[in-house]
Motif scaffolding. Structure first.
Motif, PDB file in Angstrom:
ATOM      1  N   PRO A 574       0.812  -1.231   0.000  1.00 35.09           N
ATOM      2  CA  PRO A 574       0.000   0.000   0.000  1.00 35.09           C
ATOM      3  C   PRO A 574       0.841   1.273   0.000  1.00 35.09           C
ATOM      4  N   CYS A 575       2.009   1.244   0.637  1.00 33.46           N
ATOM      5  CA  CYS A 575       2.853   2.440   0.673  1.00 33.46           C
ATOM      6  C   CYS A 575       3.378   2.788  -0.712  1.00 33.46           C
ATOM      7  N   VAL A 576       3.792   1.773  -1.482  1.00 34.58           N
ATOM      8  CA  VAL A 576       4.275   2.032  -2.833  1.00 34.58           C
ATOM      9  C   VAL A 576       3.137   2.539  -3.711  1.00 34.58           C
ATOM     10  N   LEU A 577       1.959   1.963  -3.560  1.00 32.52           N
ATOM     11  CA  LEU A 577       0.803   2.408  -4.346  1.00 32.52           C
ATOM     12  C   LEU A 577       0.441   3.851  -4.022  1.00 32.52           C
ATOM     13  N   SER A 578       0.457   4.203  -2.741  1.00 33.74           N
ATOM     14  CA  SER A 578       0.138   5.582  -2.369  1.00 33.74           C
ATOM     15  C   SER A 578       1.220   6.544  -2.842  1.00 33.74           C
ATOM     16  N   LYS A 579       2.494   6.099  -2.858  1.00 30.04           N
ATOM     17  CA  LYS A 579       3.566   6.943  -3.376  1.00 30.04           C
ATOM     18  C   LYS A 579       3.364   7.220  -4.866  1.00 30.04           C
ATOM     19  N   LEU A 580       2.972   6.199  -5.615  1.00 26.52           N
ATOM     20  CA  LEU A 580       2.675   6.407  -7.029  1.00 26.52           C
ATOM     21  C   LEU A 580       1.509   7.377  -7.195  1.00 26.52           C
ATOM     22  N   GLY A 581       0.486   7.228  -6.349  1.00 24.22           N
ATOM     23  CA  GLY A 581      -0.653   8.156  -6.404  1.00 24.22           C
ATOM     24  C   GLY A 581      -0.215   9.589  -6.150  1.00 24.22           C
ATOM     25  N   LYS A 582       0.665   9.770  -5.199  1.00 22.99           N
ATOM     26  CA  LYS A 582       1.140  11.131  -4.871  1.00 22.99           C
ATOM     27  C   LYS A 582       1.913  11.723  -6.040  1.00 22.99           C
ATOM     28  N   LEU A 583       2.803  10.927  -6.667  1.00 25.51           N
ATOM     29  CA  LEU A 583       3.584  11.442  -7.785  1.00 25.51           C
ATOM     30  C   LEU A 583       2.700  11.809  -8.974  1.00 25.51           C
ATOM     31  N   TYR A 584       1.724  10.948  -9.288  1.00 21.36           N
ATOM     32  CA  TYR A 584       0.805  11.278 -10.379  1.00 21.36           C
ATOM     33  C   TYR A 584      -0.045  12.505 -10.042  1.00 21.36           C
ATOM     34  N   ASP A 585      -0.408  12.650  -8.753  1.00 20.14           N
ATOM     35  CA  ASP A 585      -1.175  13.820  -8.341  1.00 20.14           C
ATOM     36  C   ASP A 585      -0.343  15.090  -8.516  1.00 20.14           C
TER      37      ASP A 585
END
Length: 754
Positions: A574-585
């Protein structure tokens, strides 16, 4: 007939006349057998030439050159045809006194050699047979070079040409002239290439052709190959059947082949769970030709059966297997002789020496694994079992493994969380030789670090380094103790030294990258982790560190690319997925950001930052009802924070459901009676809806605000000292993009030897 009768008479008369002389008549012989002067015998020459249809000579000499009586060919005045044929071009007289001249050079140039007829059937067959042999060789070479597809094509072509060759031989000769060796070679190579290309059905069919042909005397041995194919297909019953048939057809003189087949039978029995039968096979092998693999498999089978006594006997048999490796003494020069030193230097690392090292390493691995396996079960406790194994090893040729078993005993204590026993066991090695002392001190340093006793960890790390300066594990642990104290520059020096001693020490390389990150030497840190990635292709921590460095370098595209590789390794993190979400955001791609934030929430629905972002996203897209679901979960996780309750009420109000919003604000007011934001919204809603409670809430609001001012004056008597007023108000919409993403990077790896 006349000559024969005369000969008999002569022999008889000579015997009677000289019966008193022992050697009388020895030199007498019948002139019929005189062949030395046949070329001068006119009657013989006339008969020979006449019999070949040639004209008789113009004049004939009818008397023998030696004055002997004439032969029976012309005894009665009539020439009789002779049955003997004179050798063409050879006479014994002509050869007397002449040199050996097989080419006839003395008489002139030799006649030209007869040219070979290329169109003859025999020559065509010979050329075709040569081509078949060449194709078989090319197939074998392609297989050895790894091109299995080409090897199979060449084998098939050889098979086709060999069948053409057989048909041509049958047309011009008898079937017995067929080259069976060539046919066997072609079929065997074809079956082998089918098996190498995992075309097992075709391979089995080809082997059957060889095995069923009675003309191939040794074809039955290929049932071993068929058994191997069935073993690969996991058809263990058929594998055992074919192994046994092959065993019946191989004579007892081929001892090594029979032993290997017995080992294969034992392995097949292990695969089917028939451990008793497997034990019988391996015991027979160990009694006839003991080897490491059979001994290790015997230990495994005895362990599976659960017989402790059999385990002990099997372990002793494994220990007794002769290693057949020379000791290192022969690689040490006894004197300063330069020739001897040169020879030793040449053989110190040759292929034979490497093979010896591999064999010794394999033996040590088998023995260590077997000891670790049986030690906990052969006695009442694992400690007693380890002690028994240690005593057996000490009495064998593997004496140096006893210390490794002792260290492994300490590691077992550590796995059982018995730190005191582990420490006591390791401390017994403080007076051992340097290598063992260094390994034990490395583990002790690790143990004390786990207990957060940095002073003790540092002491034992120093002891490990001083005992063996070339131990990369000890140097890495020393660097870790310094890293923990905050001296990253000095820690990096120890990591570099560990890498100089062992360039494959991945722990030292990883920790060196962390040290460079702490020192803000980003390019050098990236270089370390990229090197590590080349060694550990799918290591999640390494991929995370590379992505994190690119994020620090403000290169979001590269960070996203490395995080995508990381997702392929750990797709549910989940941490890697949320990091990807933050970068795309941050890049403005809300759809991709929502996808990865939602996946993170699905795998870990308790991350407040992710919940807040998703709720704010639904509010921005005018789906306030969906946002309520996320804020309710946040309120469930953090029930003492009013923020999430206010957001739920705000969503009701934004969606036009004012009654539910009012009810929710009333609930919030009962739980948090001094919340100014809640009272303001209650006053606003009651006013808009024309409710009588508006006056009551206004009075409460004024009282709460006045109480707040009094508290601020008590805390800050001078108004200028008061901090900026933030109140207790919470904005209606949470700002998205508050996720911490992947969190902090992993801490330094800690290495210990076992």
């Amino acid at each position: 007939m006349f000559s024969q009768i005369k000969m008999m008479q002569n022999v008889h008369l000579a015997t009677e006349a000289d019966e008193d002389d022992l050697y009388s008549g020895y030199n007498d012989y019948n002139p019929t057998f005189d062949t030395e002067n046949l070329e001068n015998d006119a009657a013989f020459q006339q008969a020979v030439r006449t019999s070949h249809g040639r004209r008789p000579p113009s004049k004939a000499t009818l008397t023998s050159s030696m004055g002997r009586p004439m032969t029976g060919a012309i005894q009665d005045g009539v020439a009789r045809p002779m049955t003997a044929v004179h050798a063409a071009g050879y006479t014994k007289a002509s050869m007397r006194g002449s040199l050996f001249d097989p080419l006839g050079q003395a008489k002139g140039p030799a006649p030209p050699l007869e040219m070979k007829n290329q169109d003859s059937p025999e020559e065509k067959i010979r050329q075709l047979e040569k081509k078949v042999n060449e194709l078989v060789e090319e197939s074998c070479i392609a297989n050895s070079s790894g091109d299995l597809k080409l090897a199979l094509e060449k084998a098939k072509e050889a098979g086709r040409k060999e069948r053409v060759l057989v048909r041509q031989r049958e047309q011009i000769a008898t079937p017995e002239s067929i080259n069976l060796d060539l046919t066997y070679t072609v079929l065997f190579n074809l079956a082998s290439q089918y098996a190498a290309n995992e075309m097992y059905a075709e391979a089995l069919n080809t082997y059957q052709v060889i095995v069923k042909n009675k003309m191939f005397s040794n074809g039955g041995r290929l049932k071993v190959n068929m058994g191997n194919i069935y073993l690969k297909q996991r058809n263990y019953s058929k594998a055992i059947k074919f192994y046994r048939m092959a065993l019946d057809q191989i004579p007892s003189v081929h001892k090594e082949m029979r032993i290997k087949i017995m080992q294969n039978i034992g392995v097949a029995f292990i695969k089917t769970g028939q451990y008793i039968d497997a034990i019988s096979s391996f015991e027979h092998t160990m009694s006839m030709s003991p080897n490491l693999k059979a001994g290790f498999n015997l230990v495994l089978c005895c362990f599976a059966v659960g017989d402790s006594e059999q385990m002990k006997k099997a372990f002793q048999k494994l220990i007794a297997v002769p290693l057949e490796v020379d000791y290192d003494d022969k690689y040490i020069s006894p004197n300063d002789d330069p020739h001897t030193n040169l020879l030793i230097e040449a053989i110190k690392n040759d292929s034979l020496r490497q093979m010896e090292r591999e064999r010794k390493s394999m033996a040590e691995e088998y023995i260590m694994t077997a000891a670790k396996l049986i030690a906990p079960v052969i006695e009442t406790s694992f400690a007693v079992g380890y002690d028994w194994c240690v005593e057996v090893v000490k009495a064998s040729q593997y004496v140096e493994l006893a210390n490794d078993l002792e260290i492994n005993k300490a590691t077992t204590y550590l796995k059982q969380k018995d730190f005191n026993q582990a420490v006591e066991t390791l401390k017994t090695f403080e007076k051992k030789d340097s290598r063992v002392k260094s390994a034990a001190a490395t583990n002790l340093s690790f143990l004390y670090y786990l207990e957060n006793e940095l002073a003790q960890a540092t002491d034992y790390a120093d002891l490990a380094v001083n005992s063996d300066r070339y131990n990369p594990a000890a140097l890495t642990n020393k660097g870790n103790t310094i890293f923990a104290s905050g001296d990253y520059e000095k820690a990096a020096e120890f990591y570099k030294e560990a890498l100089r001693n062992d360039s494959s020490c991945t722990e030292a390389l990883y920790n060196l990258g962390l040290s460079y990150k702490k020192l803000n030497r980003i390019d050098e840190a990236l270089d370390c982790f990229l090197k590590l990635h080349a060694i550990l292709r799918n290591n999640a921590q390494v991929l995370h560190q590379i992505a994190n460095i690119y994020e620090v370098m403000e290169d979001p595209n590269q960070a996203i690319e490395w995080l995508m590789q990381l997702i392929s390794v750990v797709p549910t993190d989940p941490c890697v997925l949320s990091k990807l979400g933050k970068l795309y955001d941050n890049e403005g791609d809300k759809s991709q950001a929502f996808h990865y934030y939602y996946e993170s929430y699905r795998h870990f629905p308790s991350n407040i930052e992710v919940i807040e972002w998703l709720g704010a996203y639904y509010i921005d897209t005018q789906f306030c009802e969906k946002a309520i679901e996320y804020f309710e979960r946040a309120a469930l996780i953090l029930p003492t924070q009013v923020k999430w309750q206010l957001m739920i009420a705000s969503c009701y109000r934004r969606s036009g459901n004012y009654q539910k919003a009012l009810d929710k604000y009333k609930v919030i007011h009962r739980k948090f009676p001094e919340n100014v934001e809640c009272l303001r919204f209650l006053v606003r809603l009651c006013t808009d809806m024309g409710l009588k409670e508006v006056q009551e809430y206004m009075t409460k609001l004024k009282r709460v605000e006045k109480l707040k001012e009094i508290r601020e004056q008590v805390s800050f008597p001078h108004k200028t000292d008061a901090p900026p007023s933030t109140g207790h108000s919470t904005p209606d919409v949470a700002s998205p993009g508050l996720s911490r993403g992947g969190g902090s990077p992993p801490s330094a790896c800690w290495q210990h030897s076992s």
